[in-house]
Design a protein around this motif. Structure first.
Motif, mmCIF file in Angstrom:
data_model
loop_
_atom_site.group_PDB
_atom_site.id
_atom_site.type_symbol
_atom_site.label_atom_id
_atom_site.label_comp_id
_atom_site.label_asym_id
_atom_site.label_seq_id
_atom_site.Cartn_x
_atom_site.Cartn_y
_atom_site.Cartn_z
ATOM 1 N N GLY A 186 0.634 -1.217 0.112
ATOM 2 C CA GLY A 186 -0.191 0.036 -0.073
ATOM 3 C C GLY A 186 0.817 1.218 -0.052
ATOM 4 N N ARG A 187 1.926 1.062 0.646
ATOM 5 C CA ARG A 187 2.969 2.395 0.587
ATOM 6 C C ARG A 187 3.197 2.847 -0.838
ATOM 7 N N GLY A 188 3.161 2.092 -1.921
ATOM 8 C CA GLY A 188 3.692 2.438 -3.262
ATOM 9 C C GLY A 188 2.608 3.379 -3.793
ATOM 10 N N ARG A 189 1.385 3.483 -3.198
ATOM 11 C CA ARG A 189 0.350 4.541 -3.479
ATOM 12 C C ARG A 189 -0.078 4.213 -4.983
ATOM 13 N N GLY A 190 -0.347 3.031 -5.372
ATOM 14 C CA GLY A 190 -0.979 2.618 -6.619
ATOM 15 C C GLY A 190 -2.155 3.436 -7.101
ATOM 16 N N VAL A 191 -2.842 3.828 -6.274
ATOM 17 C CA VAL A 191 -4.063 4.600 -6.462
ATOM 18 C C VAL A 191 -3.860 5.986 -7.007
ATOM 19 N N ASN A 192 -2.719 6.434 -6.801
ATOM 20 C CA ASN A 192 -2.270 7.827 -7.298
ATOM 21 C C ASN A 192 -1.516 7.550 -8.555
ATOM 22 N N ARG A 193 -1.480 6.443 -9.195
ATOM 23 C CA ARG A 193 -0.910 6.303 -10.362
ATOM 24 C C ARG A 193 -1.742 6.213 -11.636
ATOM 25 N N ILE A 194 -1.303 6.415 -12.831
ATOM 26 C CA ILE A 194 -2.035 6.383 -14.073
ATOM 27 C C ILE A 194 -1.792 5.293 -14.900
ATOM 28 N N ALA A 195 -2.460 4.983 -15.942
ATOM 29 C CA ALA A 195 -2.031 4.033 -16.882
ATOM 30 C C ALA A 195 -0.623 4.059 -17.581
ATOM 31 N N ASP A 196 -0.280 5.185 -17.529
ATOM 32 C CA ASP A 196 0.896 5.262 -18.302
ATOM 33 C C ASP A 196 2.287 5.130 -17.245
ATOM 34 N N ASN A 197 1.922 5.167 -15.931
ATOM 35 C CA ASN A 197 3.110 5.001 -14.992
ATOM 36 C C ASN A 197 2.460 4.135 -13.995
ATOM 37 N N PRO A 198 2.075 2.934 -14.329
ATOM 38 C CA PRO A 198 1.615 1.964 -13.254
ATOM 39 C C PRO A 198 2.388 1.495 -12.263
ATOM 40 N N LEU A 199 2.080 1.145 -11.015
ATOM 41 C CA LEU A 199 2.810 0.666 -9.639
ATOM 42 C C LEU A 199 3.101 -0.807 -10.087
ATOM 43 N N GLU A 200 4.345 -1.259 -10.160
ATOM 44 C CA GLU A 200 4.754 -2.591 -10.200
ATOM 45 C C GLU A 200 5.265 -3.225 -8.926
ATOM 46 N N VAL A 201 4.636 -3.995 -8.363
ATOM 47 C CA VAL A 201 4.989 -4.725 -7.010
ATOM 48 C C VAL A 201 5.311 -6.259 -7.011
ATOM 49 N N GLN A 202 6.501 -6.527 -6.582
ATOM 50 C CA GLN A 202 7.047 -7.943 -6.886
ATOM 51 C C GLN A 202 7.148 -8.340 -5.406
ATOM 52 N N ILE A 203 6.521 -9.489 -5.043
ATOM 53 C CA ILE A 203 6.411 -9.880 -3.573
ATOM 54 C C ILE A 203 7.374 -11.328 -3.727
ATOM 55 N N LEU A 204 8.611 -11.550 -3.353
ATOM 56 C CA LEU A 204 9.391 -12.360 -3.245
ATOM 57 C C LEU A 204 9.393 -13.172 -2.029
ATOM 58 N N ALA A 205 8.436 -13.927 -1.625
ATOM 59 C CA ALA A 205 8.017 -14.439 -0.631
ATOM 60 C C ALA A 205 7.135 -15.994 -0.736
ATOM 61 N N ASP A 206 7.279 -16.646 0.235
ATOM 62 C CA ASP A 206 6.456 -17.875 0.343
ATOM 63 C C ASP A 206 5.107 -17.719 0.787
ATOM 64 N N VAL A 207 4.453 -16.464 0.788
ATOM 65 C CA VAL A 207 2.963 -16.121 1.241
ATOM 66 C C VAL A 207 1.874 -15.948 0.306
ATOM 67 N N ALA A 208 0.780 -16.058 0.536
ATOM 68 C CA ALA A 208 -0.532 -15.941 -0.405
ATOM 69 C C ALA A 208 -1.341 -14.861 0.297
#
Length: 184
Positions: free
Chosen positions: A42-64
């Motif tokens: 949530g700290r990436g503030r994806g809601v503040n992004r637009i289609a030309d600048n999307p937020l990409e989050v990569q989770i490197l963990a064994d969680v669901a």
């Protein structure tokens, strides 16, 4: 144990996850670890992004996590290869001997480095694999002093040629040849 996750296309996929055998301990684990990962996303503030600048989050963990996923993979497929690990440390070179000096945490000795280079098929050619193709690599040729010393290549992502030459000279000693090839 396995858990289900939702994919962007609507499918549900299953993946192995760690779970505590004690239900109360599992609740605490989720509150401390999994919920913290959700907060970080949530700290990436994806809601503040637009289609030309999307937020990409990569989770490197064994969680669901209760998120919608575009892709899932295994660490064996995603982990940085040898060239990427050298690049992450600042500079990749095509000489096993020089790589040993520059990256003592990756190689115990030149023979180990030589075998590692052979395993990935890196024989001094361009190190670009599919995962490196998206990077804007800069490169240069360099030569150490001494009889019989051949030209080698160095690749890096950040900084300019002067910085990388300085890094090489700090580790390897004076260079008698340095030629920028691309982007340096």
């Amino acid at each position: 144990m396995r858990a289900g996750i939702r994919m962007r296309g609507g499918q549900v996929r299953s993946l192995p996850v760690l779970r505590h055998s004690d239900e109360q301990a599992e609740i605490l684990w989720v509150a401390i670890c999994d919920d913290e990962l959700i907060q970080v996303v949530g700290r990436g503030r994806g809601v503040n992004r637009i289609a030309d600048n999307p937020l990409e989050v990569q989770i490197l963990a064994d969680v669901a996590l209760p998120q919608v996923y575009d892709t899932i993979g295994t660490w064996d497929l995603e982990r940085p290869d040898l060239v990427q690990r050298m690049l992450l440390a600042g500079v990749a070179v095509d000489s096993p001997t020089n790589a040993t000096t520059l990256h003592p945490g990756l190689f115990a000795n030149a023979e180990q480095a030589k075998k590692a280079f052979e395993r990935i098929g890196f024989k001094g050619q361009n190190p670009l694999k599919t995962s490196c193709r998206e990077m804007s690599l800069k490169s240069a040729r360099y030569r150490r002093p001494g009889r019989g010393q051949s030209w080698h290549r160095a690749w890096w992502v950040e900084g300019d040629g002067r910085d990388v030459r300085g890094k090489l000279e700090d580790a390897l000693g004076c260079l008698v040849g340095w030629t920028l090839e691309q982007g340096g």
